[in-house]
Design a protein around this motif. Sequence first.
Motif, PDB file in Angstrom:
ATOM      1  N   ARG A   1       0.636  -0.934   0.617  1.00 42.87           N
ATOM      2  CA  ARG A   1       0.088  -0.170   0.043  1.00 42.87           C
ATOM      3  C   ARG A   1       0.620   1.651  -0.380  1.00 42.87           C
ATOM      4  O   ARG A   1       0.485   2.061  -0.351  1.00 42.87           O
ATOM      5  CB  ARG A   1      -0.630   0.388   1.361  1.00 42.87           C
ATOM      6  CG  ARG A   1      -2.287  -0.785   1.348  1.00 42.87           C
ATOM      7  CD  ARG A   1      -2.850  -1.136   2.285  1.00 42.87           C
ATOM      8  NE  ARG A   1      -3.964  -2.195   1.847  1.00 42.87           N
ATOM      9  CZ  ARG A   1      -3.635  -3.138   2.292  1.00 42.87           C
ATOM     10  NH1 ARG A   1      -2.939  -4.074   2.628  1.00 42.87           N
ATOM     11  NH2 ARG A   1      -4.831  -4.433   2.238  1.00 42.87           N
ATOM     12  N   THR A   2       2.664   0.962   0.507  1.00 38.71           N
ATOM     13  CA  THR A   2       2.817   2.410   0.538  1.00 38.71           C
ATOM     14  C   THR A   2       4.240   2.212  -0.179  1.00 38.71           C
ATOM     15  O   THR A   2       4.650   0.924  -0.222  1.00 38.71           O
ATOM     16  CB  THR A   2       3.587   2.513   2.172  1.00 38.71           C
ATOM     17  OG1 THR A   2       3.730   1.584   3.138  1.00 38.71           O
ATOM     18  CG2 THR A   2       2.093   2.893   2.504  1.00 38.71           C
ATOM     19  N   ALA A   3       5.202   3.359  -0.167  1.00 37.98           N
ATOM     20  CA  ALA A   3       6.472   3.097  -0.613  1.00 37.98           C
ATOM     21  C   ALA A   3       7.001   2.276   0.139  1.00 37.98           C
ATOM     22  O   ALA A   3       8.190   0.774  -0.343  1.00 37.98           O
ATOM     23  CB  ALA A   3       7.443   4.534  -0.833  1.00 37.98           C
ATOM     24  N   SER A   4       7.300   1.784   1.150  1.00 39.73           N
ATOM     25  CA  SER A   4       7.716   1.195   2.270  1.00 39.73           C
ATOM     26  C   SER A   4       7.876  -0.135   2.087  1.00 39.73           C
ATOM     27  O   SER A   4       8.406  -1.437   2.300  1.00 39.73           O
ATOM     28  CB  SER A   4       7.829   1.599   3.592  1.00 39.73           C
ATOM     29  OG  SER A   4       6.476   1.570   4.078  1.00 39.73           O
ATOM     30  N   ASP A   5       6.069  -0.928   1.615  1.00 41.02           N
ATOM     31  CA  ASP A   5       5.758  -1.955   1.665  1.00 41.02           C
ATOM     32  C   ASP A   5       5.752  -2.331   0.914  1.00 41.02           C
ATOM     33  O   ASP A   5       6.309  -3.665   0.439  1.00 41.02           O
ATOM     34  CB  ASP A   5       4.129  -1.831   2.096  1.00 41.02           C
ATOM     35  CG  ASP A   5       2.792  -1.607   3.157  1.00 41.02           C
ATOM     36  OD1 ASP A   5       3.701  -1.918   3.717  1.00 41.02           O
ATOM     37  OD2 ASP A   5       2.331  -1.341   2.409  1.00 41.02           O
ATOM     38  N   VAL A   6       6.047  -1.749  -0.106  1.00 38.63           N
ATOM     39  CA  VAL A   6       7.267  -2.230  -1.688  1.00 38.63           C
ATOM     40  C   VAL A   6       8.179  -2.291  -1.273  1.00 38.63           C
ATOM     41  O   VAL A   6       8.516  -3.637  -1.950  1.00 38.63           O
ATOM     42  CB  VAL A   6       6.824  -0.749  -2.502  1.00 38.63           C
ATOM     43  CG1 VAL A   6       7.686  -1.852  -3.623  1.00 38.63           C
ATOM     44  CG2 VAL A   6       5.555  -1.063  -2.954  1.00 38.63           C
ATOM     45  N   LEU A   7       9.185  -1.763  -1.117  1.00 40.89           N
ATOM     46  CA  LEU A   7      10.467  -2.137  -0.320  1.00 40.89           C
ATOM     47  C   LEU A   7      10.718  -3.252  -0.099  1.00 40.89           C
ATOM     48  O   LEU A   7      10.722  -4.788   0.027  1.00 40.89           O
ATOM     49  CB  LEU A   7      10.961  -1.104   0.152  1.00 40.89           C
ATOM     50  CG  LEU A   7      12.374  -1.151   0.334  1.00 40.89           C
ATOM     51  CD1 LEU A   7      13.462  -1.009  -1.147  1.00 40.89           C
ATOM     52  CD2 LEU A   7      13.079   0.317   0.888  1.00 40.89           C
TER      53      LEU A   7
END
Length: 190
Positions: free
Chosen positions: A60-66
């Motif tokens: 859902r967020t940039a940090s989730d993707v990472l």
Amino acid sequence: MEEYLIETPSIDYMDFHIQDKVRELLNQSEDDLDYIKRSYLFVRDEIPHSWDIETNMVSRTASDVLKNKTGICWTKSCLLAALLRANQIPSGISYQLLTRADDASEGYMIHALNTVHIKYLNKWIRLDARGNKENINAYFSLDEEHLAYSIRSEFGEIDYQDNHDDLDERLVNILGECENILEIRTDFEF
């Protein structure tokens, strides 16, 4: 330019995972342009698109993707914006309306990509970190756009040529309610 440098809930660049990746990319980079290119290539090539690997995981967020090592174009664009903004490089999000199939028979989807301000050229460029595969060959260029998708206006596809400072709230809400990313749908245009 300030709005293209802020941290948002979707572009959460103060997260320690993102800060670690920023330091790693900075240590490898010769200058800002090299950093932009390395960040782009990392998101495009090292973070697979969720549909390509057929995972139902929702980032859902940039940090989730990472952390999840996967995301759809909406959140992959948030990760690239986060990596750039964390290094004081203005970045935004641009959208395209695309067909879900080879024609308009299955409806449409919203595709997200990035805008990036190149300081020494004093211009914005667009980069598409969706991820390459058969029939998709996006790459880094300062002169000519090489995006994942070419617009087919005969099917009602639209390239909005826009520049937003955050992920559209409608997309944030869809991601928030989604339990299986493979079933995600949009029913609106920008």
